[in-house]
Write a protein that holds these residues in place. Sequence first.
Motif, PDB file in Angstrom:
ATOM      1  N   ASN A   1      -4.260   6.068  -0.760  1.00  0.00           N
ATOM      2  CA  ASN A   1      -4.670   4.823  -0.116  1.00  0.00           C
ATOM      3  C   ASN A   1      -5.305   5.061   1.247  1.00  0.00           C
TER       4      ASN A   1
ATOM      5  N   LEU B   1       3.484  11.594   4.155  1.00  0.00           N
ATOM      6  CA  LEU B   1       3.094  10.495   3.278  1.00  0.00           C
ATOM      7  C   LEU B   1       3.308  10.867   1.819  1.00  0.00           C
ATOM      8  N   SER B   2       3.570   9.852   1.005  1.00  0.00           N
ATOM      9  CA  SER B   2       3.673  10.068  -0.442  1.00  0.00           C
ATOM     10  C   SER B   2       2.266  10.233  -1.010  1.00  0.00           C
TER      11      SER B   2
ATOM     12  N   SER C   1       0.810  -1.232   0.000  1.00  0.00           N
ATOM     13  CA  SER C   1       0.000   0.000   0.000  1.00  0.00           C
ATOM     14  C   SER C   1       0.836   1.272   0.000  1.00  0.00           C
ATOM     15  N   SER C   2       2.133   1.148   0.149  1.00  0.00           N
ATOM     16  CA  SER C   2       2.984   2.332   0.048  1.00  0.00           C
ATOM     17  C   SER C   2       3.597   2.457  -1.343  1.00  0.00           C
ATOM     18  N   LYS C   3       3.381   1.427  -2.178  1.00  0.00           N
ATOM     19  CA  LYS C   3       4.027   1.411  -3.497  1.00  0.00           C
ATOM     20  C   LYS C   3       3.071   1.543  -4.669  1.00  0.00           C
TER      21      LYS C   3
ATOM     22  N   ILE D   1      -0.093   2.204   7.152  1.00  0.00           N
ATOM     23  CA  ILE D   1       0.637   3.146   6.301  1.00  0.00           C
ATOM     24  C   ILE D   1       1.393   4.136   7.175  1.00  0.00           C
TER      25      ILE D   1
ATOM     26  N   GLU E   1       0.461   6.933  -0.881  1.00  0.00           N
ATOM     27  CA  GLU E   1      -0.010   6.627   0.472  1.00  0.00           C
ATOM     28  C   GLU E   1      -1.224   7.475   0.848  1.00  0.00           C
TER      29      GLU E   1
ATOM     30  N   ARG F   1       4.315   2.370   9.248  1.00  0.00           N
ATOM     31  CA  ARG F   1       5.553   2.111   8.492  1.00  0.00           C
ATOM     32  C   ARG F   1       6.514   3.282   8.572  1.00  0.00           C
ATOM     33  N   HIS F   2       5.977   4.466   8.776  1.00  0.00           N
ATOM     34  CA  HIS F   2       6.816   5.663   8.905  1.00  0.00           C
ATOM     35  C   HIS F   2       7.221   5.924  10.355  1.00  0.00           C
TER      36      HIS F   2
END
Length: 80
Positions: free
Chosen positions: A68, A61-62, A4-6, A29, A65, A32-33
């Motif tokens: 999502n 977040l990107s 989910s981060s990709k 999500i 992300e 993970r950070h």
Amino acid sequence: IADSSKRVLTAADVAGLTPEQARLARNEIFARHGLRFKDPSLQAYFTSLPWYRPTSDSVALSAVEKANVVLLQSAETAAQ
């Protein structure tokens, strides 16, 4: 949801999730950070995972992300 981060998730990816599963997937999500959760149940859940390392009270977040998070949040509320 491991990737989910990709990649941007689709409605099909989240269709079978319960509200609690969607909540955990959404917060994974952030976890993970290294986000430290204010919610004790989330903090306890992620602390139990070997990969989680809480390091910050806020995270960036990107775009993937962020998209999502929005999708998973809508899946949380739609399933309730």
